[in-house]
Design a protein around this motif. Structure first.
Motif, PDB file in Angstrom:
ATOM      1  N   VAL A  18     -83.836-104.310  37.008  1.00  0.00           N
ATOM      2  CA  VAL A  18     -84.126-102.990  37.575  1.00  0.00           C
ATOM      3  C   VAL A  18     -84.830-102.117  36.549  1.00  0.00           C
ATOM      4  O   VAL A  18     -85.841-101.476  36.852  1.00  0.00           O
ATOM      5  CB  VAL A  18     -82.833-102.305  38.064  1.00  0.00           C
ATOM      6  CG1 VAL A  18     -83.110-100.863  38.483  1.00  0.00           C
ATOM      7  CG2 VAL A  18     -82.217-103.081  39.216  1.00  0.00           C
ATOM      8  N   ILE A  19     -84.313-102.094  35.326  1.00  0.00           N
ATOM      9  CA  ILE A  19     -84.903-101.261  34.280  1.00  0.00           C
ATOM     10  C   ILE A  19     -86.332-101.703  33.990  1.00  0.00           C
ATOM     11  O   ILE A  19     -87.231-100.877  33.790  1.00  0.00           O
ATOM     12  CB  ILE A  19     -84.034-101.316  33.004  1.00  0.00           C
ATOM     13  CG1 ILE A  19     -82.684-100.624  33.280  1.00  0.00           C
ATOM     14  CG2 ILE A  19     -84.746-100.642  31.831  1.00  0.00           C
ATOM     15  CD1 ILE A  19     -81.654-100.834  32.188  1.00  0.00           C
ATOM     16  N   ALA A  20     -86.569-103.007  34.008  1.00  0.00           N
ATOM     17  CA  ALA A  20     -87.923-103.507  33.778  1.00  0.00           C
ATOM     18  C   ALA A  20     -88.868-103.047  34.888  1.00  0.00           C
ATOM     19  O   ALA A  20     -90.019-102.670  34.628  1.00  0.00           O
ATOM     20  CB  ALA A  20     -87.905-105.033  33.702  1.00  0.00           C
ATOM     21  N   ARG A  38     -85.183 -87.101  38.505  1.00  0.00           N
ATOM     22  CA  ARG A  38     -84.927 -86.155  39.593  1.00  0.00           C
ATOM     23  C   ARG A  38     -84.918 -86.865  40.944  1.00  0.00           C
ATOM     24  O   ARG A  38     -84.048 -86.636  41.788  1.00  0.00           O
ATOM     25  CB  ARG A  38     -85.994 -85.063  39.571  1.00  0.00           C
ATOM     26  CG  ARG A  38     -85.794 -83.956  40.600  1.00  0.00           C
ATOM     27  CD  ARG A  38     -86.711 -82.781  40.329  1.00  0.00           C
ATOM     28  NE  ARG A  38     -88.114 -83.160  40.293  1.00  0.00           N
ATOM     29  CZ  ARG A  38     -88.851 -83.196  39.188  1.00  0.00           C
ATOM     30  NH1 ARG A  38     -88.324 -82.876  38.019  1.00  0.00           N
ATOM     31  NH2 ARG A  38     -90.123 -83.547  39.223  1.00  0.00           N
ATOM     32  N   GLU A  39     -85.892 -87.737  41.180  1.00  0.00           N
ATOM     33  CA  GLU A  39     -85.985 -88.432  42.463  1.00  0.00           C
ATOM     34  C   GLU A  39     -84.869 -89.457  42.637  1.00  0.00           C
ATOM     35  O   GLU A  39     -84.434 -89.725  43.766  1.00  0.00           O
ATOM     36  CB  GLU A  39     -87.345 -89.111  42.591  1.00  0.00           C
ATOM     37  CG  GLU A  39     -88.507 -88.126  42.683  1.00  0.00           C
ATOM     38  CD  GLU A  39     -89.853 -88.823  42.811  1.00  0.00           C
ATOM     39  OE1 GLU A  39     -89.873 -90.081  42.824  1.00  0.00           O
ATOM     40  OE2 GLU A  39     -90.878 -88.122  42.902  1.00  0.00           O
ATOM     41  N   ALA A  40     -84.400 -90.036  41.542  1.00  0.00           N
ATOM     42  CA  ALA A  40     -83.342 -91.047  41.621  1.00  0.00           C
ATOM     43  C   ALA A  40     -81.951 -90.437  41.620  1.00  0.00           C
ATOM     44  O   ALA A  40     -80.964 -91.138  41.904  1.00  0.00           O
ATOM     45  CB  ALA A  40     -83.480 -92.041  40.475  1.00  0.00           C
ATOM     46  N   GLY A  41     -81.845 -89.159  41.281  1.00  0.00           N
ATOM     47  CA  GLY A  41     -80.550 -88.497  41.281  1.00  0.00           C
ATOM     48  C   GLY A  41     -79.692 -88.820  40.072  1.00  0.00           C
ATOM     49  O   GLY A  41     -78.456 -88.873  40.169  1.00  0.00           O
ATOM     50  N   ILE A  42     -80.343 -89.036  38.915  1.00  0.00           N
ATOM     51  CA  ILE A  42     -79.596 -89.257  37.672  1.00  0.00           C
ATOM     52  C   ILE A  42     -80.125 -88.289  36.624  1.00  0.00           C
ATOM     53  O   ILE A  42     -81.176 -87.680  36.802  1.00  0.00           O
ATOM     54  CB  ILE A  42     -79.720 -90.719  37.165  1.00  0.00           C
ATOM     55  CG1 ILE A  42     -81.163 -91.040  36.774  1.00  0.00           C
ATOM     56  CG2 ILE A  42     -79.223 -91.697  38.219  1.00  0.00           C
ATOM     57  CD1 ILE A  42     -81.340 -92.425  36.185  1.00  0.00           C
ATOM     58  N   SER A  46     -79.781 -89.839  30.674  1.00  0.00           N
ATOM     59  CA  SER A  46     -79.301 -91.182  31.005  1.00  0.00           C
ATOM     60  C   SER A  46     -80.464 -92.131  31.214  1.00  0.00           C
ATOM     61  O   SER A  46     -80.441 -93.291  30.758  1.00  0.00           O
ATOM     62  CB  SER A  46     -78.435 -91.143  32.269  1.00  0.00           C
ATOM     63  OG  SER A  46     -77.256 -90.400  32.048  1.00  0.00           O
ATOM     64  N   LEU A  47     -81.500 -91.662  31.894  1.00  0.00           N
ATOM     65  CA  LEU A  47     -82.667 -92.513  32.123  1.00  0.00           C
ATOM     66  C   LEU A  47     -83.339 -92.873  30.806  1.00  0.00           C
ATOM     67  O   LEU A  47     -83.720 -94.039  30.587  1.00  0.00           O
ATOM     68  CB  LEU A  47     -83.660 -91.797  33.039  1.00  0.00           C
ATOM     69  CG  LEU A  47     -84.969 -92.564  33.319  1.00  0.00           C
ATOM     70  CD1 LEU A  47     -84.680 -93.891  34.010  1.00  0.00           C
ATOM     71  CD2 LEU A  47     -85.918 -91.721  34.163  1.00  0.00           C
ATOM     72  N   ALA A  48     -83.485 -91.891  29.927  1.00  0.00           N
ATOM     73  CA  ALA A  48     -84.120 -92.157  28.627  1.00  0.00           C
ATOM     74  C   ALA A  48     -83.329 -93.201  27.840  1.00  0.00           C
ATOM     75  O   ALA A  48     -83.907 -94.095  27.211  1.00  0.00           O
ATOM     76  CB  ALA A  48     -84.230 -90.860  27.832  1.00  0.00           C
ATOM     77  N   MET A  62     -75.865 -96.502  37.244  1.00  0.00           N
ATOM     78  CA  MET A  62     -77.178 -95.877  37.088  1.00  0.00           C
ATOM     79  C   MET A  62     -78.282 -96.762  37.646  1.00  0.00           C
ATOM     80  O   MET A  62     -79.207 -96.296  38.303  1.00  0.00           O
ATOM     81  CB  MET A  62     -77.460 -95.578  35.609  1.00  0.00           C
ATOM     82  CG  MET A  62     -76.561 -94.522  34.987  1.00  0.00           C
ATOM     83  SD  MET A  62     -76.794 -92.871  35.678  1.00  0.00           S
ATOM     84  CE  MET A  62     -75.230 -92.663  36.527  1.00  0.00           C
ATOM     85  N   THR A  63     -78.186 -98.059  37.381  1.00  0.00           N
ATOM     86  CA  THR A  63     -79.262 -98.949  37.835  1.00  0.00           C
ATOM     87  C   THR A  63     -79.222 -99.162  39.348  1.00  0.00           C
ATOM     88  O   THR A  63     -80.258 -99.461  39.951  1.00  0.00           O
ATOM     89  CB  THR A  63     -79.194-100.310  37.102  1.00  0.00           C
ATOM     90  OG1 THR A  63     -77.883-100.874  37.243  1.00  0.00           O
ATOM     91  CG2 THR A  63     -79.527-100.141  35.629  1.00  0.00           C
ATOM     92  N   VAL A  64     -78.061 -99.030  39.958  1.00  0.00           N
ATOM     93  CA  VAL A  64     -78.017 -99.084  41.424  1.00  0.00           C
ATOM     94  C   VAL A  64     -78.822 -97.925  42.007  1.00  0.00           C
ATOM     95  O   VAL A  64     -79.589 -98.107  42.957  1.00  0.00           O
ATOM     96  CB  VAL A  64     -76.559 -99.054  41.929  1.00  0.00           C
ATOM     97  CG1 VAL A  64     -76.512 -98.719  43.422  1.00  0.00           C
ATOM     98  CG2 VAL A  64     -75.883-100.390  41.679  1.00  0.00           C
ATOM     99  N   ARG A  65     -78.665 -96.748  41.426  1.00  0.00           N
ATOM    100  CA  ARG A  65     -79.440 -95.607  41.916  1.00  0.00           C
ATOM    101  C   ARG A  65     -80.933 -95.815  41.686  1.00  0.00           C
ATOM    102  O   ARG A  65     -81.758 -95.457  42.533  1.00  0.00           O
ATOM    103  CB  ARG A  65     -78.977 -94.322  41.229  1.00  0.00           C
ATOM    104  CG  ARG A  65     -77.582 -93.891  41.633  1.00  0.00           C
ATOM    105  CD  ARG A  65     -77.246 -92.534  41.071  1.00  0.00           C
ATOM    106  NE  ARG A  65     -75.901 -92.113  41.442  1.00  0.00           N
ATOM    107  CZ  ARG A  65     -75.354 -90.969  41.080  1.00  0.00           C
ATOM    108  NH1 ARG A  65     -76.043 -90.113  40.335  1.00  0.00           N
ATOM    109  NH2 ARG A  65     -74.132 -90.662  41.459  1.00  0.00           N
TER     110      ARG A  65
END
Length: 320
Positions: A18-20, A38-42, A46-48, A62-65
């Motif tokens: 997912v991260i890739a 913002r679009e993923a709701g996290i 955390s994304l960084a 997080m990766t499910v979102r």
């Protein structure tokens, strides 16, 4: 791919995969991490950390979102592109509204523009604000009916970075900001305001000499002209210099909007005129046109009456 299939794919995909895919999407489309988060709701932090390989907790949630975000992108790409609505469309009704706003602005007077929903009052006010400086639009709701909350909305419309505390202080700050501005204050959805809030706006107009336009449904004018509350609004009613009632759109309004969307078929225009005569007026016509254009684009055909009818049926749940 249906929702249950999407859920299965998301559940089976590894966090690393997912991260890739997110990295690839960011690079390919030039997205910012802030936008993706913002679009993923996290959270952006955390994304960084996920992208940088430093996320210390279990990344599964997080990766499910993020996988859901990727699935939504895929679904959007599979759908026909939603046509963009045309920019400003001049219609006879819109020009009448613009003229009423111009009067209030140039004369430093009060205008009341009232009538049915969806006839273009708000759109015309935004167009007027785009043409001239010092035009402020404050939109009211049931939550801003009182004096203090109404003045807060006006402060925000004027770009106050910090709201002064209390209604009296807000009134003074607004007077100081508005005096000498040669501006126009537009109050949209004014029917939500209490009598005291309307009187506070009247006081702003008196103290600064700016134009004041009150826009809303039939209730805003009815409250000024009848019933037990009328006497309390005499101070405002006596100051009204222009009254414009826009109860419904006319055929030429619909024709202008249809032409802006590229409608040429006579049968399609007739159907749109029928829709424009129902609740929602031009707003309903605009929504119908956008969906009808999407349907026509998906079929690779010219927009016609069949698309208009199908779009209207879809928007109204099959109602005539």
């Amino acid at each position: 791919m249906n929702d249950s299939t999407n859920d299965n794919v998301i559940a089976m995909e590894s966090p690393e995969a997912v991260i890739a895919r997110v990295r690839d999407e960011i690079g390919r489309r030039g997205l910012s991490q802030a936008q993706v988060a913002r679009e993923a709701g996290i959270s952006q932090s955390s994304l960084a950390q996920l992208l940088g390989g430093t996320y210390a907790a279990n990344p599964r949630k997080m990766t499910v979102r993020l996988a859901q975000w990727l699935a939504r992108l895929s679904q959007q790409r599979a759908q026909p592109v939603m046509p963009q609505a045309p920019g400003w469309v001049s219609t006879p009704t819109a020009e009448r509204i613009l003229a009423a706003l111009a009067y209030a602005h140039m004369a430093g007077d009060v205008a009341v523009i009232y009538g049915g929903a969806g006839v273009g009052k708000t759109t015309a006010a935004r167009e007027y604000a785009a043409r001239f400086p010092n035009i402020w639009i404050a939109t009211m709701t049931p939550a801003t009916a009182g004096v203090t909350t109404a003045l807060e909305e006006v402060c925000l419309a004027l770009g106050f970075r910090e709201l002064p505390g209390g209604g009296a202080r807000m009134q003074r700050e607004l007077v100081a900001r508005l005096q000498g501005s040669e501006g126009l204050l537009v109050i949209d959805e004014a029917q939500h305001l209490s009598v005291a809030a309307l009187d506070a706006l009247r006081a702003l107009h008196d103290a600064t000499g700016i134009g004041l336009a009150l826009m809303g449904n039939e209730l805003i004018y009815a409250r000024m002209t009848g019933g037990t509350r009328a006497v309390w609004l005499d101070r405002l009613f006596s100051r009204i210099g222009r009254r414009l009632r826009v109860q419904r759109v006319v055929r030429d309004d619909v024709a202008a909007l249809a032409a802006a969307h590229g409608v040429e078929e006579a049968a399609a225009l007739r159907r749109l005129v029928e829709i424009g005569g129902q609740a929602g007026a031009l707003r309903a016509v605009g929504k119908t046109l956008r969906l009808a254009r999407m349907m026509a684009a998906g079929q690779g055909t010219e927009l016609g009456a069949d698309h208009i009818a199908a779009a209207w049926a879809d928007l109204t749940g099959g109602a005539a």
